[in-house]
Design an enzyme around this catalytic site. Sequence first.
Site, mmCIF file in Angstrom:
data_model
loop_
_atom_site.group_PDB
_atom_site.id
_atom_site.type_symbol
_atom_site.label_atom_id
_atom_site.label_comp_id
_atom_site.label_asym_id
_atom_site.label_seq_id
_atom_site.Cartn_x
_atom_site.Cartn_y
_atom_site.Cartn_z
ATOM 1 N N GLU A 177 -5.105 13.718 3.022
ATOM 2 C CA GLU A 177 -6.531 13.714 2.666
ATOM 3 C C GLU A 177 -7.427 13.416 3.875
ATOM 4 O O GLU A 177 -8.590 13.801 3.899
ATOM 5 C CB GLU A 177 -6.801 12.690 1.558
ATOM 6 C CG GLU A 177 -6.458 11.259 1.967
ATOM 7 C CD GLU A 177 -6.722 10.228 0.883
ATOM 8 O OE1 GLU A 177 -7.281 10.566 -0.165
ATOM 9 O OE2 GLU A 177 -6.351 9.056 1.101
ATOM 10 N N ASP A 184 0.011 3.769 1.378
ATOM 11 C CA ASP A 184 -0.294 4.456 2.646
ATOM 12 C C ASP A 184 0.683 4.097 3.773
ATOM 13 O O ASP A 184 0.751 4.806 4.770
ATOM 14 C CB ASP A 184 -1.717 4.109 3.111
ATOM 15 C CG ASP A 184 -2.771 4.453 2.074
ATOM 16 O OD1 ASP A 184 -2.487 5.295 1.207
ATOM 17 O OD2 ASP A 184 -3.865 3.863 2.126
ATOM 18 N N ILE A 233 -1.932 10.173 -9.239
ATOM 19 C CA ILE A 233 -0.556 10.302 -9.763
ATOM 20 C C ILE A 233 0.412 9.635 -8.786
ATOM 21 O O ILE A 233 1.413 9.040 -9.191
ATOM 22 C CB ILE A 233 -0.204 11.797 -9.940
ATOM 23 C CG1 ILE A 233 -0.964 12.351 -11.140
ATOM 24 C CG2 ILE A 233 1.292 12.010 -10.105
ATOM 25 C CD1 ILE A 233 -0.832 13.827 -11.324
ATOM 26 N N GLN A 234 0.079 9.717 -7.486
ATOM 27 C CA GLN A 234 0.963 9.129 -6.458
ATOM 28 C C GLN A 234 1.064 7.614 -6.568
ATOM 29 O O GLN A 234 1.957 6.999 -5.995
ATOM 30 C CB GLN A 234 0.437 9.482 -5.056
ATOM 31 C CG GLN A 234 0.525 10.955 -4.743
ATOM 32 C CD GLN A 234 -0.446 11.353 -3.637
ATOM 33 O OE1 GLN A 234 -0.050 11.447 -2.487
ATOM 34 N NE2 GLN A 234 -1.707 11.588 -3.964
ATOM 35 N N THR A 267 0.848 -1.192 0.000
ATOM 36 C CA THR A 267 0.000 0.000 0.000
ATOM 37 C C THR A 267 0.877 1.234 0.000
ATOM 38 O O THR A 267 1.904 1.273 0.695
ATOM 39 C CB THR A 267 -0.960 0.092 1.207
ATOM 40 O OG1 THR A 267 -1.494 1.429 1.261
ATOM 41 C CG2 THR A 267 -0.320 -0.193 2.548
HETATM 42 O O1 F6P Z 1 -5.126 2.915 -0.045
HETATM 43 C C1 F6P Z 1 -4.531 3.513 -1.136
HETATM 44 C C2 F6P Z 1 -5.297 4.740 -1.560
HETATM 45 O O2 F6P Z 1 -4.626 5.337 -2.657
HETATM 46 C C3 F6P Z 1 -5.540 5.766 -0.447
HETATM 47 O O3 F6P Z 1 -4.418 6.559 -0.195
HETATM 48 C C4 F6P Z 1 -6.725 6.507 -0.995
HETATM 49 O O4 F6P Z 1 -7.496 7.090 0.032
HETATM 50 C C5 F6P Z 1 -7.497 5.430 -1.691
HETATM 51 O O5 F6P Z 1 -6.596 4.395 -1.981
HETATM 52 C C6 F6P Z 1 -8.159 5.893 -2.955
HETATM 53 O O6 F6P Z 1 -8.928 4.846 -3.433
HETATM 54 P P1 F6P Z 1 -9.502 4.776 -4.912
HETATM 55 O O7 F6P Z 1 -8.372 4.520 -5.836
HETATM 56 O O8 F6P Z 1 -10.460 3.636 -4.875
HETATM 57 O O9 F6P Z 1 -10.124 6.100 -5.187
#
Ligand code: F6P
Length: 342
Positions: free
Chosen positions: A221, A127, A272-273, A125
């Site tokens: 976020e 995160d 993008i991240q 992840t």
């Molecule tokens: O868990 C990874 C992540 O990129 C989080 O940082 C973000 O809140 C979420 O997934 C976004 O999810 P999705 O790609 O379903 O919009």
Amino acid sequence: MRIGVLTGGGDCPGLNAVIRAVVRKGVSTYGHDFVGFRDGWRGPLEGLTMPLGIPEVRGILPRGGTILGSSRTNPFKIENGVEQIKSNLGAMGVDALVAIGGEDTLGVATKLGELGVHVVGVPKTIDNDLNATDYTFGFDTAVNIAMEAIDRLHTTAESHHRTLVVEVMGRHAGWIALHAGLAGGANVILLPERNFDVEQVAGYVEKRFQHQYAPIVVVAEGAQPLDGQMVLHNQELDSFGHVRLGGIGQWLAEQLEAKTGKEARTVVLGHIQRGGTPTAFDRVLATRLGLHAIDAVNDGDWGKMVALQGTDVVRVPLVEATRELKTVPLERYTEAEVFFGS
Ligand code: F6P
């Protein structure tokens, strides 16, 4: 053995490196046979497969995303989902699964393991919020992408004497914001782990302008103001019960503009991240986790997750990885505060 491999949840750079390592070592060292399950848990649930041998994993090391596809399917939310998975695995002659995922995908793996499915987990992840592993692959790439964006934003913010608010991902953990903010020299960093006082943030911003520099505010976020509700795009939940985060950056920029009288704009880095090629750190970590995961499968060490502890890759019970979220400790935030507003 015939081994199924799947990738679930939000994609992240390094997934293909894991798949490659699992298959390369599994075939060449152990003589196992593989099947790729498509789109996370939807694959074994609906019998969606693709061939997965050495030819399929050639050339994928530097490629972002996942050749297997991903989804946020939760078989425990689907009627007879678990029975369906078990019967499909049996019919396809699949002896074991390598599940590559974050909190949600590995949560399913944990429960399936308890119900008798032979499963080994690999943590991923951007995160970096999984317990029991020091780092997850994908995080370093996301931090580097955000850092580069912050570097670029400094020069344009200076030219226009503006505040630039950069909203980064991370869900309910502030790791990306903390590391990208520190690496990029942000003037304020706001995390979900500590509610912020918007008056104090405005004070930091003003101080930065007094030094004749333009402020960069990095906001996770999931960060929230002191007395407010979390700012969300919508209230819909996914099949794991998560709301979609985002919107705090825009709200904050409006507040800062009103309070300081200086123009403030928002940049939301978003997906993008998660895109593009993994950093060297993530490629190496993902490769090592893949090599150790196939060792665990070969040993029949079910219900385990491979994890990075220090510089070693170890095996931990899957349940440990998903028991609680790994969030930023207060003392890490205090280190960063030295730079706020200066
Ligand atoms: O868990 C990874 C992540 O990129 C989080 O940082 C973000 O809140 C979420 O997934 C976004 O999810 P999705 O790609 O379903 O919009």
